[in-house]
Each structure stands twice: as structure tokens, then as C-alpha cells.
Design a protein around this motif. Structure first.
Motif, PDB file in Angstrom:
ATOM      1  N   GLN A  75       0.815  -1.220   0.000  1.00 60.49           N
ATOM      2  CA  GLN A  75       0.000   0.000   0.000  1.00 60.49           C
ATOM      3  C   GLN A  75       0.847   1.269   0.000  1.00 60.49           C
ATOM      4  O   GLN A  75       1.688   1.488   0.878  1.00 60.49           O
ATOM      5  N   ASP A  96      -1.921   4.579  -2.957  1.00 62.64           N
ATOM      6  CA  ASP A  96      -2.321   4.549  -1.547  1.00 62.64           C
ATOM      7  C   ASP A  96      -3.835   4.420  -1.441  1.00 62.64           C
ATOM      8  O   ASP A  96      -4.576   4.641  -2.402  1.00 62.64           O
ATOM      9  N   PHE A 109      -1.086   3.109   7.215  1.00 64.59           N
ATOM     10  CA  PHE A 109      -0.323   1.895   6.972  1.00 64.59           C
ATOM     11  C   PHE A 109      -0.415   1.014   8.217  1.00 64.59           C
ATOM     12  O   PHE A 109      -0.356   1.506   9.345  1.00 64.59           O
ATOM     13  N   ASP A 145      -1.164  -4.965   5.533  1.00 64.79           N
ATOM     14  CA  ASP A 145      -0.188  -5.511   4.599  1.00 64.79           C
ATOM     15  C   ASP A 145      -0.323  -7.024   4.504  1.00 64.79           C
ATOM     16  O   ASP A 145      -0.267  -7.606   3.408  1.00 64.79           O
ATOM     17  N   ARG A 191       2.935   4.702  11.545  1.00 60.10           N
ATOM     18  CA  ARG A 191       2.834   3.271  11.844  1.00 60.10           C
ATOM     19  C   ARG A 191       3.825   2.868  12.930  1.00 60.10           C
ATOM     20  O   ARG A 191       3.485   2.090  13.832  1.00 60.10           O
TER      21      ARG A 191
END
Length: 284
Positions: A83, A90, A95, A100, A197
Motif C-alpha cells: 500500500q 495509496d 499503513f 499488509d 505506523r
């Protein structure tokens, strides 16, 4: 637990040429959980493929460019851009390692891959561990490079550096790769989401790592983002863990673009070690 500790200075492994036959690379996009996800397929073979998850702020090429030719010499390698990274646009969400992992699992399903070996570097290594936690049937063997599972394992000063990070301070080779490949480049938002993140990361519990039953090879430099003690602690939590410690800093043993030493043979040695791990016959 089997203890396997490598020092690359002691290895006597033949080198691999860091060249790539671009005609053998297939590229494409897949619709995955609201993303148009970019992927590459290198090499060929009927065995279990290897899935590569790049580092945070990186691309397939900037993380794995030096080791991909060797890794794909005898197997199919599927490399994806997660991503907001590289060619993958995006989505309007933060994130996360969990997202993921779900995106990677969905991509494998779209490619009709029932199970893969998985190798991830840095943030991609954390995403790889999460893939094994959330989708264990998708993972046969796991290679995690330069990772952590608790923030207290970061080397001193790393969190302060994350808090000060901005697009202007992005390593030029990574920034150029991002702005060149991205369909909608926005470096300020990109770096803010990368740091967000990490700074909001909630420590994983030891039982989360103990639940990963697959063989796991942990790679790290002896001057990496996590302390040596933390890396050893992680390795010891995996029921079927192995550990390799290399001389150097974050990513030097892979030939990662921001840490590249063109004269170093470390990437070839790392690739050979990973291949040996992936090809090992399971202990009875």
C-alpha cells in the motif's frame, strides 16, 4: 530449539552475479482489498514460490535488487509493492502490518498460490510475521530481516529520529524511486504515514511469535535498528527458529539501496544462505 548462528565472515559460499534478465520478469496489477497492487514474477519453477515484502519507504528494486537474481535462479519469486509504495497507489487508511498481511494473502489467492515461502525486510519483515500469524496456511517457511516486536528493542535514539523524520530527510535513492514509480506521489503524506505506523506501534506479545510454528530464519546486522539482545530474544521465541547475524548496519547484508556498498559481496552470501534455508529438508 535448534540454534543456528552464522557470521558471514566465516562463510565460504560461492557468489552470484547481481544481474537481471529483464525479459524473464513478468509484471502486473491485481485488485486487492481496494488497491490496484503492483507485482512482479521473477524466475520459474513448479515448487513453492517465494514471496518478497520490501522495506518501509522502499520498492521491490531498492530493497531486493541485489539479491533477486540469485533468489529467482531456481524458483519462482513473487515480489509485491505494498500500500502506497512504488507502483501501488495509496488508500485513505493508515499503513498497518495487519493490512499488509491481508493484502499479501489476497494477492497470493488471486495468483492461485496456495502456499508460499515468505521473506520480508524491515517493515516488510514485520508484515511477513503478521502474514504468518493471520494466514498461517499461506506460509511454508519464513525469512524475516531486520525486524522487532517490541519498541523497547529499538536501538537508543531511533524513536527520536522517527519523530523528527520528514520527506526532506528521506534517503535520495528511496525518494527518487518513490516519486518515479508512484501513480500519485505525495512524499509528505507518505513519510508521515510511515512514521505514524512505527510511532503508534503496539508491542506484540511473546505468545504471538510462539504461535508461528513454521521454520523461521531471522536475519540482522550487528548494527541494526533493533539491539542484538532484542534480535536474539525474538529468535528464541520462534519454536523452529534460526538466526544469522551479519557485519554491518540496516540492510547492508542485502545490498539495500540506501545502504549499498557496490564492492561488497554480502548480498550474494545472504542470498546463498536464504536459498539453503528455503531448500532444507524438513527435520523428521
Amino acid at each position: 530449539m535448534k540454534y543456528l548462528f552464522y557470521l558471514t565472515l566465516l562463510l565460504n559460499i560461492p557468489s552470484f552475479a547481481a544481474t537481471k534478465d529483464s525479459s524473464a520478469v513478468k509484471t502486473g496489477y491485481a485488485d486487492v482489498n481496494g488497491l490496484r497492487m503492483y507485482y512482479e514474477i521473477h524466475g520459474a519453477g513448479n515448487g513453492v514460490p517465494l514471496l518478497l515484502l520490501h522495506g518501509g519507504g522502499s520498492t521491490i528494486g531498492t530493497t531486493f535488487g541485489r539479491v533477486l537474481p540469485a533468489l529467482s535462479a531456481g524458483r519462482r519469486v513473487i515480489a509485491i509493492e505494498l500500500q502506497g509504495h512504488g507502483h501501488t497507489a495509496d488508500r485513505k487508511t493508515p499503513f498497518s502490518f495487519e493490512q499488509d498481511a491481508d493484502d499479501a494473502a489476497a494477492l497470493l489467492s488471486q495468483l492461485n498460490v496456495q502456499q508460499a515461502d515468505v521473506m520480508g525486510f524491515s517493515n516488510g519483515g514485520n508484515s511477513a510475521m503478521m502474514l504468518a500469524m493471520r494466514h498461517p496456511g499461506k506460509v511454508r517457511r519464513l525469512v524475516v530481516a531486520s525486524v522487532f516486536y517490541r519498541k523497547e528493542g529499538w536501538v537508543p535514539g531511533l524513536e527520536a529520529m522517527f519523530r523528527k523524520a520528514d520527506a526532506a530527510g528521506m534517503p535520495p535513492v528511496l525518494r527518487n524511486a518513490y516519486t518515479t514509480a508512484s501513480p500519485q506521489p505525495d512524499p509528505d503524506t507518505f513519510v508521515a504515514k510511515l512514521m505514524g505506523r512505527l510511532l503508534t506501534f503496539k508491542d506484540w506479545q511473546p505468545d504471538m511469535l510462539r504461535a508461528i510454528k513454521q521454520p523461521v530464519l531471522v536475519l540482522a546486522g550487528n548494527h541494526d535498528v533493533a539491539t542484538m539482545a532484542h534480535t536474539v530474544e525474538m529468535y528464541q521465541l520462534f519454536p523452529n527458529g534460526q538466526l544469522a547475524i551479519f557485519p554491518g548496519a540496516h540492510g547492508t547484508y542485502l545490498g539495500e539501496a540506501a545502504a549499498l556498498d557496490p564492492a561488497s559481496n554480502a548480498p550474494a552470501r545472504t542470498a546463498a544462505l536464504v536459498i539453503e534455508f528455503l531448500d532444507a529438508v524438513a527435520a523428521k
